[in-house]
Design a protein around this motif. Sequence first.
Motif, PDB file in Angstrom:
ATOM      1  N   ARG A   1       8.915  -0.161 -15.732  1.00  0.00           N
ATOM      2  CA  ARG A   1       9.142  -1.178 -14.707  1.00  0.00           C
ATOM      3  C   ARG A   1       9.298  -0.509 -13.349  1.00  0.00           C
ATOM      4  O   ARG A   1      10.124   0.365 -13.164  1.00  0.00           O
ATOM      5  CB  ARG A   1      10.408  -1.931 -15.075  1.00  0.00           C
TER       6      ARG A   1
ATOM      7  N   ARG B   1      -1.261  -6.243  -4.417  1.00  0.00           N
ATOM      8  CA  ARG B   1      -0.996  -6.652  -3.031  1.00  0.00           C
ATOM      9  C   ARG B   1       0.052  -5.763  -2.384  1.00  0.00           C
ATOM     10  O   ARG B   1      -0.074  -5.410  -1.201  1.00  0.00           O
ATOM     11  CB  ARG B   1      -0.543  -8.112  -3.002  1.00  0.00           C
ATOM     12  N   GLU B   2       1.072  -5.404  -3.150  1.00  0.00           N
ATOM     13  CA  GLU B   2       2.089  -4.527  -2.576  1.00  0.00           C
ATOM     14  C   GLU B   2       1.472  -3.192  -2.159  1.00  0.00           C
ATOM     15  O   GLU B   2       1.750  -2.684  -1.063  1.00  0.00           O
ATOM     16  CB  GLU B   2       3.203  -4.296  -3.603  1.00  0.00           C
TER      17      GLU B   2
ATOM     18  N   VAL C   1      -0.502  -3.698   1.015  1.00  0.00           N
ATOM     19  CA  VAL C   1       0.340  -3.838   2.207  1.00  0.00           C
ATOM     20  C   VAL C   1       0.797  -2.469   2.683  1.00  0.00           C
ATOM     21  O   VAL C   1       0.790  -2.173   3.890  1.00  0.00           O
ATOM     22  CB  VAL C   1       1.541  -4.747   1.885  1.00  0.00           C
TER      23      VAL C   1
ATOM     24  N   ASN D   1      -6.647 -14.204   5.506  1.00  0.00           N
ATOM     25  CA  ASN D   1      -7.379 -15.160   4.673  1.00  0.00           C
ATOM     26  C   ASN D   1      -8.780 -14.682   4.312  1.00  0.00           C
ATOM     27  O   ASN D   1      -9.599 -15.462   3.836  1.00  0.00           O
ATOM     28  CB  ASN D   1      -7.488 -16.519   5.368  1.00  0.00           C
TER      29      ASN D   1
ATOM     30  N   PRO E   1      11.921  15.869  10.881  1.00  0.00           N
ATOM     31  CA  PRO E   1      11.295  14.879  10.006  1.00  0.00           C
ATOM     32  C   PRO E   1      10.325  13.960  10.743  1.00  0.00           C
ATOM     33  O   PRO E   1       9.353  13.486  10.137  1.00  0.00           O
ATOM     34  CB  PRO E   1      12.479  14.103   9.431  1.00  0.00           C
TER      35      PRO E   1
ATOM     36  N   PHE F   1       4.614  12.276  11.120  1.00  0.00           N
ATOM     37  CA  PHE F   1       3.423  12.021  11.929  1.00  0.00           C
ATOM     38  C   PHE F   1       2.319  13.009  11.580  1.00  0.00           C
ATOM     39  O   PHE F   1       1.141  12.631  11.402  1.00  0.00           O
ATOM     40  CB  PHE F   1       3.808  12.128  13.407  1.00  0.00           C
TER      41      PHE F   1
ATOM     42  N   GLN G   1      -5.523  11.541   7.381  1.00  0.00           N
ATOM     43  CA  GLN G   1      -6.762  11.024   7.967  1.00  0.00           C
ATOM     44  C   GLN G   1      -7.803  12.128   8.078  1.00  0.00           C
ATOM     45  O   GLN G   1      -8.996  11.894   7.857  1.00  0.00           O
ATOM     46  CB  GLN G   1      -6.482  10.446   9.350  1.00  0.00           C
TER      47      GLN G   1
END
Lengths: 234, 234
Positions: B14, B57-58, B61, B74, B154, B159, B166
């Motif tokens: 879980r 979805r989490e 996000v 949408n 930190p 950053f 990337q």
Amino acid sequence: MTEEPEAAPPERKRGSGARMVYDSLRDEILDLVLPPGSAIDEVQLAERFGVSRTPIREALVRLAGEGLVNTLPNRSTMVSNIDYLNLHTYFDALVLMYRVTTRLAAEHHRPADLEPIRAAQLQFAEAVAAQDALAMIDTNAAFHTAIAEAGRNPHFLAFFNRLLDQGRRILRIYYNAYEDRLPQEFVDEHEAMIAAVERRDVASADALAKAHGEQIAHKVQSLFLRGGRLDMEL
Amino acid sequence: MTEEPEAAPPERKRGSGARMVYDSLRDEILDLVLPPGSAIDEVQLAERFGVSRTPIREALVRLAGEGLVNTLPNRSTMVSNIDYLNLHTYFDALVLMYRVTTRLAAEHHRPADLEPIRAAQLQFAEAVAAQDALAMIDTNAAFHTAIAEAGRNPHFLAFFNRLLDQGRRILRIYYNAYEDRLPQEFVDEHEAMIAAVERRDVASADALAKAHGEQIAHKVQSLFLRGGRLDMEL
DNA sequence: CGATTCGTACTTGTCTACAAGCTGTGGACG
DNA sequence: CGTCCACAGCTTGTAGACAAGTACGAATCG
């Protein structure tokens, strides 16, 4: 009478729920309405905003991604604490970004960029004149964001905005704990920075931003360090 | 026979669902398995990972918060595109973070910090010797992350790690498109940086990091700029 | 009287269902 | 023949329900 049938007609459009919750929570955290360390209950928030737990969770995930809340697995999520012991690392980063964004603005700005900068500076001056600390915090951040946008580096801009957000919490504590008078000299320093940017004087812009940032850092840090020392003496 | 009753026994604990999906998707995006611009279908991913749409979805996000995917309201969410036109802003940020983290490492490192740095450098040298571009990208990032951790800030670390992530995508494209030989000089430059950090020579560490970063930036940018010019000539 | 274990209540993580919005196709009209 | 509108299919956003894990308290044992 126990319940209004349509107390708040859900006029919110589809897709706005999570965003609305996110914006509200973010503001409340940064404005210290939700104090650092306080627990966050999803069901309670769901009732308060009149939505289900799903948009609440989405907002919390986003806030966790920005470091504004900490999620303990299978346990409650809490508003992030402020790391007073490592404040100097924060100000190191903030000062560097002050410098870099102002430098880049002096290099790369276009004449039209100066307009929003001047508008932000005007609001900042008004906040200082009115001795409105809360407005000063916001308008100062807006001023530097406008400069950063003129510098046209989205990576620096995003990082800078994150730092400024965190600073919003720190500065609120600063002005709550210690009713400092808002110094007019900050307004003058901003003016000098605008002038340096406008005449594309990179070296001067850098130096002004560095002095500006270090001055703020010194003021805030000396207060918190004093507080820290007091704590140690108990 | 149409369905396996227990094809994959859900042995996941879980709370691990969303994390597993997030890690997998993140890797696939950074490894270009999911190419930039490709659409992401939540239902399809749910079937693939054997979970419902909620953990998917989490994960999305969180990825959106890091800028790795773009969510159109949408409408479908897509893997973020790489902004080739503004690559120079990326390398500006990367070089600055190279410099800052190496400077701070020279200032603040403790002797024990050098061990993980040397270990990362060893793996980097092996990857270069083996002409394994993919391993080189990862071990190079690990090397600089180890240095950044020795710098003990930190904010810079977070950053910097974002930028390095990337860069993983950009460098993959670079080495896919243009089978460059992996230069041994990078290994030597790393060694020089370690030496400067160890003797706490801040100025030298800064200069070495600057040259190192600018060299990489120049190589990559010249290729993409050439590619861009070619596109214009069609 | 203190410590340990069991049970209960609460919170979170996940699942399924449903409704709103968008896309693209087909037909009708100018 | 081109353009505009309506409908259908699909995808996302939200809601509500269920299960697992945790914390707290009570009861029992040493």
